[in-house]
Design a protein around this motif. Structure first.
Motif, mmCIF file in Angstrom:
data_model
loop_
_atom_site.group_PDB
_atom_site.id
_atom_site.type_symbol
_atom_site.label_atom_id
_atom_site.label_comp_id
_atom_site.label_asym_id
_atom_site.label_seq_id
_atom_site.Cartn_x
_atom_site.Cartn_y
_atom_site.Cartn_z
ATOM 1 N N LEU A 250 0.810 -1.223 0.000
ATOM 2 C CA LEU A 250 0.000 0.000 0.000
ATOM 3 C C LEU A 250 0.843 1.273 0.000
ATOM 4 C CD1 LEU A 250 -2.839 -1.030 2.482
ATOM 5 C CD2 LEU A 250 -3.110 -0.550 0.036
ATOM 6 N N THR A 251 2.104 1.152 0.368
ATOM 7 C CA THR A 251 2.979 2.341 0.375
ATOM 8 C C THR A 251 3.548 2.634 -1.011
ATOM 9 O OG1 THR A 251 4.995 1.086 0.892
ATOM 10 C CG2 THR A 251 3.654 1.860 2.764
ATOM 11 N N LEU A 252 3.368 1.709 -1.964
ATOM 12 C CA LEU A 252 3.890 1.911 -3.307
ATOM 13 C C LEU A 252 3.029 2.930 -4.046
ATOM 14 C CD1 LEU A 252 4.693 -1.813 -4.142
ATOM 15 C CD2 LEU A 252 6.220 -0.064 -3.209
ATOM 16 N N HIS A 253 3.617 3.588 -5.027
ATOM 17 C CA HIS A 253 2.950 4.736 -5.647
ATOM 18 C C HIS A 253 2.092 4.392 -6.866
ATOM 19 C CE1 HIS A 253 5.055 7.421 -2.966
ATOM 20 N NE2 HIS A 253 6.215 6.887 -3.321
ATOM 21 N N THR A 254 2.465 3.334 -7.588
ATOM 22 C CA THR A 254 1.731 3.007 -8.803
ATOM 23 C C THR A 254 1.488 1.503 -8.889
ATOM 24 O OG1 THR A 254 3.682 2.626 -10.194
ATOM 25 C CG2 THR A 254 2.881 4.910 -10.003
ATOM 26 N N ILE A 255 0.563 1.132 -9.750
ATOM 27 C CA ILE A 255 0.296 -0.282 -9.988
ATOM 28 C C ILE A 255 1.527 -0.948 -10.590
ATOM 29 C CG2 ILE A 255 -1.095 -1.870 -11.391
ATOM 30 C CD1 ILE A 255 -3.425 0.107 -11.028
ATOM 31 N N GLU A 256 2.256 -0.218 -11.416
ATOM 32 C CA GLU A 256 3.482 -0.760 -12.007
ATOM 33 C C GLU A 256 4.508 -1.120 -10.946
ATOM 34 O OE1 GLU A 256 3.338 2.801 -14.659
ATOM 35 O OE2 GLU A 256 4.390 1.450 -16.032
ATOM 36 N N ASP A 257 4.483 -0.426 -9.813
ATOM 37 C CA ASP A 257 5.408 -0.723 -8.719
ATOM 38 C C ASP A 257 5.019 -1.999 -7.971
ATOM 39 O OD1 ASP A 257 6.846 1.591 -9.243
ATOM 40 O OD2 ASP A 257 5.666 2.804 -7.836
ATOM 41 N N VAL A 258 3.739 -2.357 -8.022
ATOM 42 C CA VAL A 258 3.261 -3.510 -7.262
ATOM 43 C C VAL A 258 3.663 -4.833 -7.919
ATOM 44 C CG1 VAL A 258 1.198 -4.724 -6.426
ATOM 45 C CG2 VAL A 258 1.312 -2.226 -6.304
ATOM 46 N N LEU A 259 3.594 -4.895 -9.246
ATOM 47 C CA LEU A 259 3.807 -6.173 -9.930
ATOM 48 C C LEU A 259 5.181 -6.802 -9.681
ATOM 49 C CD1 LEU A 259 1.860 -6.083 -13.278
ATOM 50 C CD2 LEU A 259 1.111 -6.598 -10.965
ATOM 51 N N PRO A 260 6.281 -6.024 -9.633
ATOM 52 C CA PRO A 260 7.567 -6.654 -9.303
ATOM 53 C C PRO A 260 7.552 -7.326 -7.922
ATOM 54 C CG PRO A 260 7.931 -4.508 -10.281
ATOM 55 C CD PRO A 260 6.460 -4.612 -10.034
ATOM 56 N N GLU A 261 6.786 -6.764 -6.992
ATOM 57 C CA GLU A 261 6.663 -7.373 -5.666
ATOM 58 C C GLU A 261 5.915 -8.710 -5.771
ATOM 59 O OE1 GLU A 261 7.793 -6.133 -2.763
ATOM 60 O OE2 GLU A 261 8.576 -4.235 -3.579
ATOM 61 N N LEU A 262 4.916 -8.776 -6.647
ATOM 62 C CA LEU A 262 4.141 -10.002 -6.822
ATOM 63 C C LEU A 262 4.938 -11.061 -7.579
ATOM 64 C CD1 LEU A 262 0.618 -8.557 -7.768
ATOM 65 C CD2 LEU A 262 1.469 -9.207 -5.510
ATOM 66 N N ALA A 263 5.940 -10.625 -8.323
ATOM 67 C CA ALA A 263 6.752 -11.551 -9.118
ATOM 68 C C ALA A 263 7.520 -12.540 -8.260
ATOM 69 C CB ALA A 263 7.712 -10.775 -10.015
ATOM 70 N N GLN A 264 7.651 -12.240 -6.973
ATOM 71 C CA GLN A 264 8.361 -13.130 -6.052
ATOM 72 C C GLN A 264 7.420 -14.153 -5.414
ATOM 73 O OE1 GLN A 264 11.634 -12.533 -6.181
ATOM 74 N NE2 GLN A 264 11.075 -10.819 -7.516
ATOM 75 N N THR A 265 6.171 -14.186 -5.856
ATOM 76 C CA THR A 265 5.156 -15.048 -5.252
ATOM 77 C C THR A 265 4.503 -15.934 -6.312
ATOM 78 O OG1 THR A 265 3.262 -13.568 -5.593
ATOM 79 C CG2 THR A 265 4.680 -13.127 -3.686
ATOM 80 N N ARG A 266 3.503 -16.702 -5.914
ATOM 81 C CA ARG A 266 2.769 -17.548 -6.851
ATOM 82 C C ARG A 266 2.004 -16.724 -7.885
ATOM 83 N NH1 ARG A 266 -0.677 -21.419 -5.127
ATOM 84 N NH2 ARG A 266 0.406 -21.770 -3.156
ATOM 85 N N TYR A 267 1.921 -15.404 -7.653
ATOM 86 C CA TYR A 267 1.195 -14.532 -8.581
ATOM 87 C C TYR A 267 2.120 -13.904 -9.624
ATOM 88 C CZ TYR A 267 -2.086 -15.348 -4.868
ATOM 89 O OH TYR A 267 -2.881 -15.982 -3.941
ATOM 90 N N ARG A 268 3.249 -14.555 -9.854
ATOM 91 C CA ARG A 268 4.231 -14.026 -10.809
ATOM 92 C C ARG A 268 3.679 -13.970 -12.237
ATOM 93 N NH1 ARG A 268 5.790 -19.103 -9.219
ATOM 94 N NH2 ARG A 268 7.033 -18.177 -7.557
#
Length: 349
Positions: A250-268
């Protein structure tokens, strides 16, 4: 519990679901009337014939799908009336109680007609059609919640607690989040004891919570809601993300910033979302991929232990997906959607 018998019944019912070829045949129909005619040749025959006596076009299809879905799961309850199996089925069907209450509250909140609300109701949960119809007749959201409380229906508890904040903010999301939180907490509590069947249900519930939370995070970032305020809408019990990890997202600024975080999970798999959609903040594209993932994880249960709840899980998701696909096809037919584009909207399992 005779899971072998239940598994045999479920696999028999699964064999009557529409396969890839049947769905493609529906897609190729030129218009809604042709689609209705084609559905009449499928296991939806009885429901289409009944609906055609009162409706035509899209209302006919919607009525038939609702009738079929309700009848199907009432049938499952009838032959699985043993304590353990019925408990698991109830967890699945309760989500329709939740969805129906949300539909009624949304309708009252934006002042649509009672008939329009009733057209969107699917009485497949514990609340039957008569109960839901009486709720729809209430004047406003508060009257709906008060009636639920008067009837001592459990879903009134979270709504009553959340109502003062809704009254202050006017944000219906407060009530919807309260319902979701109550549903998942109750469902996880029901499968909290160790065991193979409980573990399967718990695993899928945790995945659903993850998906709900990811969607919430994306919407909050898109709408520039502060992390402090957005946290109120998060659910506990996810498989990949606890509240601390979600708070970080939630502290990230854009949706584009969120996806790299998800890339480390099953939601890659979300990393394959086109950059153009991300730049345009089209979270609907991401939401669709998350829904597809849930459906495929759920239907994979058919490949699990046949002497367990697996076939029930698999059938629920497969039937839900079939009805969703038919709805997508019918709605696209009203908009002259290109065939190839329409196929891309479907989830084949």
């Amino acid at each position: 519990m005779d899971w072998g018998y239940i598994n045999a019944r479920m696999r028999g019912m699964k064999s009557r679901l529409l396969d890839h070829r049947s769905l493609d045949n529906l897609v190729l129909q030129p218009d809604l009337e042709s689609l209705v005619n084609e559905l009449e040749k499928t296991p939806y025959h009885e429901d289409i014939v009944e609906a055609r006596g009162r409706y035509s076009g899209m209302p006919c299809i919607e009525h038939a799908l609702r009738s079929n879905f309700v009848r199907t799961f009432r049938k499952i309850l009838d032959f699985a009336k043993k304590e353990e199996a019925e408990q698991y089925i109830s967890i699945f069907l309760h989500r329709w109680d939740i969805q129906n209450i949300k539909t009624i509250l949304r309708g009252k909140n934006i002042h649509v007609t009672n008939d329009e609300i009733l057209d969107c109701i699917v009485p497949a949960g514990e609340m039957d059609e008569a109960t839901l119809t009486e709720l729809v007749r209430q004047l406003d959201t508060k009257a709906v919640i008060d009636l639920l409380a008067t009837w001592r229906i459990s879903w009134a508890k979270p709504l009553t607690t959340a109502f003062p904040e809704f009254a202050r903010s006017g944000d219906l999301g407060m009530l919807e989040c309260a319902l979701d939180r109550y549903y998942y907490e109750d469902a996880l509590r029901a499968v909290s004891k160790p065991g193979k069947n409980n573990g399967m249900i718990k695993n899928l519930l945790s995945l659903e919570i993850d998906v709900v939370n990811i969607k919430t995070v994306l919407r909050m970032i898109r709408d520039r809601v502060t992390p402090e305020e957005a946290t109120k809408f998060l659910l506990e019990g996810g498989q990949e993300f606890d509240l601390k990890k979600l708070g970080h997202l939630l502290t990230l600024h854009t949706i584009e910033d969120v996806l790299p975080e998800l890339a480390q999970t099953r939601y890659r798999f979300l990393s394959d979302i086109p950059e153009s959609a991300l730049r345009a903040q089209k979270i609907s594209v991401i939401e669709k991929e998350l829904e597809r993932y849930l459906v495929r994880q759920g239907t994979k249960s058919f490949l699990s232990d046949p002497l367990s709840v697996a076939s029930l899980i698999g059938y629920f998701w497969a039937k839900y997906n079939e009805i969703t696909n038919i709805r997508v096809i019918s709605r696209c037919k009203t908009a002259d959607f290109p065939v190839e584009s329409l196929k891309e909207e479907l989830v084949y399992v």
